[in-house]
Design an enzyme around this catalytic site. Structure first.
Site, PDB file in Angstrom:
ATOM      1  N   SER A   1      65.984  -6.211 -34.856  1.00 24.86           N
ATOM      2  CA  SER A   1      65.498  -6.060 -33.492  1.00 24.86           C
ATOM      3  C   SER A   1      64.494  -7.153 -33.184  1.00 24.86           C
ATOM      4  O   SER A   1      63.676  -7.513 -34.045  1.00 24.86           O
ATOM      5  CB  SER A   1      64.827  -4.699 -33.299  1.00 24.86           C
ATOM      6  OG  SER A   1      64.181  -4.642 -32.039  1.00 24.86           O
TER       7      SER A   1
ATOM      8  N   TYR B   1      59.324   1.734 -35.913  1.00 32.67           N
ATOM      9  CA  TYR B   1      60.676   1.200 -35.729  1.00 32.67           C
ATOM     10  C   TYR B   1      60.739  -0.252 -36.179  1.00 32.67           C
ATOM     11  O   TYR B   1      61.649  -0.651 -36.924  1.00 32.67           O
ATOM     12  CB  TYR B   1      61.080   1.330 -34.267  1.00 32.67           C
ATOM     13  CG  TYR B   1      62.443   0.764 -33.941  1.00 32.67           C
ATOM     14  CD1 TYR B   1      63.602   1.411 -34.361  1.00 32.67           C
ATOM     15  CD2 TYR B   1      62.565  -0.410 -33.195  1.00 32.67           C
ATOM     16  CE1 TYR B   1      64.863   0.894 -34.047  1.00 32.67           C
ATOM     17  CE2 TYR B   1      63.812  -0.925 -32.880  1.00 32.67           C
ATOM     18  CZ  TYR B   1      64.959  -0.275 -33.314  1.00 32.67           C
ATOM     19  OH  TYR B   1      66.199  -0.790 -33.004  1.00 32.67           O
TER      20      TYR B   1
END
Length: 246
Positions: A142, A155
């Site tokens: 990400s 995350y």
């Protein structure tokens, strides 16, 4: 459900999700037989399969917990039994639970770690053992690892681990003619990303990129198709597919 001898075979984990769905459809359109993996929603996976077959492609669905090594081994068995082997593995399956570090429930952190880190490791382990020569493994990182958005601590930590796994596994597969890369999307209009965000937040995130829009799943699928097919000289890289956010 068998494929022709020269057809490449892809497993797409999380293939019923927003990005996974676009990836599965794109690889099928490129001529691959696709095993659409899902965790818990067979109906959504079958929708993807039906869309692929309606367009003239070859696909089927299979369930597995990506963090369970026995189930993931069985997933690869299924691909080999149905289509004769595995050439491409795209690991899009992931969990995103957001809160500042000081407030993040540790059960949520453990859940993300199990799916995003252990899952990447388990899928990568089977890919390393099973991919045929000329194959490709594409993990999902990400852009938030570098952007550093507040609330994404847990995350982003799991996706930083994905980067490390990807870079080292590419080197561990020396001599096998297998590429290992990761795609790191930026803000992308998927249910996972949009969930819980108000319109002002979404608009702000859309303006982060110089192109002044959110990505769409097809943007990410384009990069995956490149890595899965013609990009044989791209290896051990994290490709930030984010419209120029960073």
């Amino acid at each position: 459900m068998s494929s022709t001898e020269n057809t490449r075979v892809a497993i797409v984990t999380g293939g019923s999700g927003g990005i996974g769905r676009a990836v599965a459809r794109r690889l099928a359109a490129d001529g691959m037989s696709v095993l659409v993996h899902y965790a818990g929603n067979p109906a959504r996976a079958e929708e993807v399969v039906e869309a692929i077959t309606a367009a003239g492609g070859t696909a089927s669905a299979a369930q597995a917990d990506v963090a369970d090594e026995t189930q993931v081994a069985a997933l690869f068995d299924t691909a080999e039994q149905r289509y004769g082997g595995v050439d491409v593995v795209v690991h899009t399956a992931g969990v995103m639970l957001l809160a500042p570090l000081a407030e993040l429930d540790l059960d949520d952190f453990d859940r993300m770690h199990r799916t995003n880190v252990r899952g990447t490791f388990v899928v990568g382990q089977q890919a390393a053992r099973r991919l045929r020569r000329g194959g490709a493994l594409i993990n999902f990182s990400s852009s938030v690892v570098k952007i550093g958005l507040v609330g994404y601590t847990g995350y982003a930590a799991t996706k930083g681990a994905v980067d490390a796994i990807t870079l080292i596994l590419a080197r561990e597969l020396r001599g096998r003619d297998i590429t290992v890369n990761a795609v790191a999307p930026g803000p992308t209009a998927t249910p996972l990303f949009l969930d819980g965000k108000d319109e002002a937040t979404v608009d702000q995130l859309a303006k982060m990129a110089p192109l002044e829009r959110l990505g769409v799943p097809e943007d990410v699928a384009e990069t995956v198709a490149f890595l899965a097919g013609p990009a044989r000289w791209v290896n051990g890289q994290v490709l930030h597919t984010n419209g120029g956010v960073i």
